[in-house]
Design a protein around this motif. Structure first.
Motif, short mmCIF file in Angstrom:
data_model
loop_
_atom_site.label_atom_id
_atom_site.label_comp_id
_atom_site.label_asym_id
_atom_site.label_seq_id
_atom_site.Cartn_x
_atom_site.Cartn_y
_atom_site.Cartn_z
N HIS A 33 1.07 -1.33 0.08
CA HIS A 33 -0.22 0.08 0.11
C HIS A 33 1.33 1.17 0.17
O HIS A 33 0.25 2.22 -0.95
CB HIS A 33 -0.77 0.02 1.67
N ALA A 34 1.67 1.23 0.84
CA ALA A 34 2.81 2.22 0.32
C ALA A 34 3.59 1.78 -0.93
O ALA A 34 3.51 3.63 -1.18
CB ALA A 34 3.90 1.79 2.05
N GLU A 35 4.06 1.48 -1.51
CA GLU A 35 3.85 1.54 -2.74
C GLU A 35 3.39 2.53 -3.24
O GLU A 35 3.85 3.63 -4.27
CB GLU A 35 4.79 0.15 -3.32
N VAL A 36 2.47 2.11 -3.50
CA VAL A 36 1.58 2.78 -3.91
C VAL A 36 1.19 4.03 -4.26
O VAL A 36 1.08 4.79 -4.84
CB VAL A 36 -0.06 2.18 -4.28
N LEU A 37 0.77 3.97 -2.68
CA LEU A 37 0.89 6.18 -2.76
C LEU A 37 2.07 6.52 -2.75
O LEU A 37 2.10 7.63 -3.36
CB LEU A 37 0.91 5.66 -0.98
#
Length: 134
Positions: free
Chosen positions: A83-87
């Motif tokens: 999720h952090a990578e997508v953000l």
């Protein structure tokens, strides 16, 4: 062009391998950036930050999705590192290419249909705007 391959790692080894081979064979202009190649793990904070730094260096991100959410992000345990990578990708205006495993897509559709099933013992479907009287 640099493209980051993002996913939960251990449950998607087969899909990761498939797309790594397919892209390497069919798209020679693409330089795939991914955990295994660049010495990242998703468990430690330093490794997670290294992955996010790699994302910011890319033009696109391929996001492989299945039923697992992923390892907690050390700096914000309420989200996963994926999720952090997508953000991070969104913050850097990367094009995001989601690929959802077919079985998970169908399971999600069934879940969405079933979330309005009555739990009061009644049978049948309950419309989300129906009153308690039915």
């Amino acid at each position: 062009m640099k493209v980051f391959l993002s996913s939960t790692t251990y449950d998607l080894l087969d899909a990761r391998q498939y797309y790594l081979e397919k892209i390497n064979n069919e798209c020679p202009e693409v330089e795939l950036i991914y955990y295994e190649k660049h010495g990242c793990t998703v468990t430690g904070e330093n490794e997670q930050e290294k992955c996010l730094n790699l994302v910011s260096q890319c033009k696109k991100i391929i996001l492989l999705l299945d039923k697992y959410y992923g390892t907690k992000y050390a700096k914000n345990p309420s989200i996963s590192i994926t999720h952090a990578e997508v953000l991070e990708a969104r913050k850097n205006n990367l094009k995001i290419i989601p690929i959802v495993r077919k079985q998970s897509w169908h399971e999600h559709k069934v879940w969405k249909k079933n979330k309005y099933v009555s739990t009061t013992g009644r049978t049948g479907w309950i419309h989300p705007l129906a009153t308690a009287d039915g």
